[in-house]
Design an enzyme around this catalytic site. Sequence first.
Site, short mmCIF file in Angstrom:
data_model
loop_
_atom_site.label_atom_id
_atom_site.label_comp_id
_atom_site.label_asym_id
_atom_site.label_seq_id
_atom_site.Cartn_x
_atom_site.Cartn_y
_atom_site.Cartn_z
N MET A 329 47.13 -6.54 101.35
CA MET A 329 46.51 -7.75 100.82
C MET A 329 45.01 -7.55 100.56
SD MET A 329 48.98 -9.73 100.45
CE MET A 329 48.25 -11.31 100.04
N ASP A 348 37.22 -1.54 106.38
CA ASP A 348 38.34 -1.35 107.31
C ASP A 348 37.81 -0.60 108.52
OD1 ASP A 348 41.03 -0.69 108.46
OD2 ASP A 348 41.74 -1.45 106.54
N VAL A 405 42.90 -8.76 107.89
CA VAL A 405 43.27 -7.72 108.85
C VAL A 405 44.65 -8.06 109.43
CG1 VAL A 405 40.82 -7.37 109.38
CG2 VAL A 405 42.21 -8.75 110.93
N VAL A 406 45.12 -7.24 110.35
CA VAL A 406 46.46 -7.44 110.92
C VAL A 406 46.63 -8.86 111.47
CG1 VAL A 406 47.08 -5.06 111.47
CG2 VAL A 406 45.57 -6.34 113.01
N GLU A 407 47.88 -9.32 111.45
CA GLU A 407 48.16 -10.71 111.82
C GLU A 407 48.17 -10.89 113.35
OE1 GLU A 407 48.15 -13.12 109.78
OE2 GLU A 407 49.66 -14.62 110.21
N LYS A 412 41.68 -11.11 114.77
CA LYS A 412 41.04 -11.93 113.74
C LYS A 412 39.84 -12.68 114.33
CE LYS A 412 45.06 -12.60 110.69
NZ LYS A 412 44.76 -11.94 109.43
N SER A 434 48.85 -15.64 107.24
CA SER A 434 50.04 -16.34 106.74
C SER A 434 50.42 -17.48 107.67
CB SER A 434 51.25 -15.41 106.68
OG SER A 434 50.92 -14.18 106.15
N HIS A 455 44.63 -18.37 101.31
CA HIS A 455 45.92 -17.69 101.45
C HIS A 455 46.45 -17.23 100.09
CE1 HIS A 455 50.42 -17.78 102.48
NE2 HIS A 455 49.89 -16.67 102.94
N ASN A 458 51.61 -12.27 97.81
CA ASN A 458 51.84 -10.86 97.52
C ASN A 458 52.84 -10.71 96.37
OD1 ASN A 458 51.96 -8.09 97.82
ND2 ASN A 458 53.20 -8.14 99.68
N GLU A 467 46.38 -20.77 98.28
CA GLU A 467 46.22 -21.98 99.09
C GLU A 467 44.84 -21.95 99.74
OE1 GLU A 467 50.60 -23.16 100.80
OE2 GLU A 467 49.74 -21.32 101.56
N ASN A 505 54.84 -21.61 102.60
CA ASN A 505 55.73 -20.95 103.56
C ASN A 505 56.46 -21.96 104.41
OD1 ASN A 505 55.19 -18.44 102.63
ND2 ASN A 505 53.65 -17.95 104.19
#
Length: 737
Positions: A329, A348, A405-407, A412, A434, A455, A458, A467, A505
């Site tokens: 993303m 990163d 970054v990672v969920e 975060k 998400s 948001h 993908n 969003e 979602n």
Amino acid sequence: MNDHDFRNFKITRDSQGVLTAAFDLPGRSVNVFDESVISELHRLVEGLAADPTVRLVVFTSAKPTGFIAGADIRGIQALQTREEAELVSSLGQQLFEKIEHLPMPTLAVVRGVCLGGGLEFALACRFRAACDDSRTRLGFPEVELGLLPGWGGTQRLPQLIGLAAALPMILEGRKLSARKALGAGLVDLASPPETFDADVARLVADLLAGRAPARRTPGVLARCRDQTRLGQWFVLNFVRQKIAGPGKSYPALPAALDAVQRGLWAGRAAGLAAEHQAFARLLFTPTCRNLIELFFARERARSSASWVKTAAAESRPVERVAVIGAGVMGAGIAQLAAFQGLQVVLKDVQQEFVAAGMQRIREQLEESTARGQLTAAEAAARLAAITPCTDWSAVAAADVAIEAVVEQESVKCDVFRELDQRLPPGAVLTSNTSALSIQHLAEATGRPDRTAGLHFFNPVHRMQLVEVVRTAATSEDTIGILVGLVRQLGKTPVVVADSPGFLVNRILFPYLDEAVRMVCEGAAADAIDREIRRFGMPMGPLELLDQVGLDVAAHVARSLAPLSNDPGPTPERLAAMAARGWLGRKSGCGFYHYANGHRGKPAVFPATPGGAPRVAAPGAALAGLSPTSERLVLLFINEAARCLGEQIVEEPWVIDLAMVLGTGFAPFRGGPLRCADAWGVAAVADRLEQLRQTWGARFAPSATLQTMREAGLHFFAASAEPLPNAPVEIAGRVGPP
Ligand code: NAI
């Protein structure tokens, strides 16, 4: 002819006998054709036909936004009867016939968009020149509105560029860059912005001297295919079969093909008649009405005034963004921002992750260059606008930070704390999460008013929707800045409340959940997906889960499951599949097997947990739906209504637009809430009640539907009105059989 007598055109003449008519519709940012423009053009053309001093006419635009964006859709939507619609179409056809037959050469000079009626106008000119920049696009988007080109486009385009090249433009709305248009023979000159004016001047001098630019002669094969009756028959037949399925929901497709064929085989007059008759008929179909409503919903979503209530709210353009996380993303968002001309910092944790992200961006830009969207120089400049890094110092100058970054909430929150310290107080902090709570992330900062969700979907470059997620603390200024940024990025924003799954979602989840329950009950994945594609979705729910990745889906299912009043096997089933390495498309196996990127047979998961025996609910399915699609679609509608009741968004049009853009919900049906109106809110609520008795509490009609049933309300005021001259077509039956 008095040159000062025109409101919409600036007329100038030079000593060589060249008359330039620059289109500049007063009070509008883009040029569109409306009644006044058409009647003025008629007058202009009549004057030109009788003016021996004019040796050449140049039609161009005085607007920086482009040549002509098409017809004024408000005007088209306001037409009341078929007769009126037919008249509008045939008056335009007559005008463009007149332009085509002017005694002197005519040249359309195109910079920026040249769409719909704009392209039909250019096609009526004898010559066309187009600027080879990333903004210039030539095409027919009419099918996206459920219409066909109604001013001779179905006749002139195949004549100019050949049948096989014209059909994708007419039937798929495919747009061409100037370079591609030159290759197709659609324009006579394409040149970069730096030399465009000089090249056009040279072309004008050549035309005055009687030297027409050479046109590409088609090869033998293309001639056999496009110019012989047999070749045309093959092409038309092939395409007719291809559009047979979608043509049932989108009647403009067979109608446009028919107009093209009539022109080829029965002559221009017959083709034009087919075109204007079809235009008038299509305009009053539910498909066209729904697509036009969606078009306006999109316009509305793109206007800040729809979301920001305080007039004083900031809306300064964003110049620099920092994207944190260079994964799927993050790289997609950085690429998009650079593509749209922003300065980007991409950060990163390790050099190799940043390098992998940059490589993905490079490939995407190369693809854009191959498609003619960017020149090689523009692509290089876009790439240079991205600063890859692993340390925080470069992000400090950003106006907006986008975290991807990672969920994991703790990771975060750390990122948000860091951003809060590094960025100036006015900068806005956003997350692409998400499913995590934006409010929790905002609490990690000292600026909850300047924190929001952003948001993206993908793949970022393809999905239209973003969003913008507001918490109770997010300020109007912040929303104004983010809505503006989404627009700068060429996407469509919807502002939604911070709640699990946000809007798209959340509505999608019960539908995906139900599909997995069906698989657990023993239904075949391909049978479920086929049913829902017949309803009009671009792909089935299980194909979609495989595409998203079953590990990601399992994570979302786990976080949304507590919201369900009727827990089922889905979270465990997805987790079990992911644990076995069945991650969907990316691992080669999920609900289906995949080989070389192609979907194969459904995969049979060994440990199928037992489910209820598969029996259809008693009573007739709604609106001719199958038992499978009814179960799926009614949950979709029920959740959409619930979101409205909970004020995740304030108005129904937002939900319909978001679900069409975010999930591909059958656009010709207008969205889930328009579907509910078409079938009747009471009928939907009653049927949900029946399904609840067979399938469980998750089908209980939402409080919103129940209240609306009792009060006899619709979601949209206009849907209570019958359409004038509407064909007898019931929304539930227009899908392919
Ligand atoms: P990904 O796993 O491809 O990328 C995450 C990247 O973040 C990795 O390169 C990782 O090294 C980097 N990262 C981790 N910690 C970091 C830190 N402290 N600072 C900087 N970089 C760090 O994940 P993906 O798919 O790009 O998802 C990112 C976010 O976007 C997640 O929140 C996800 O839920 C969300 N999202 C994902 C969608 C999808 O379809 N993949 C769709 C919409 C949102």
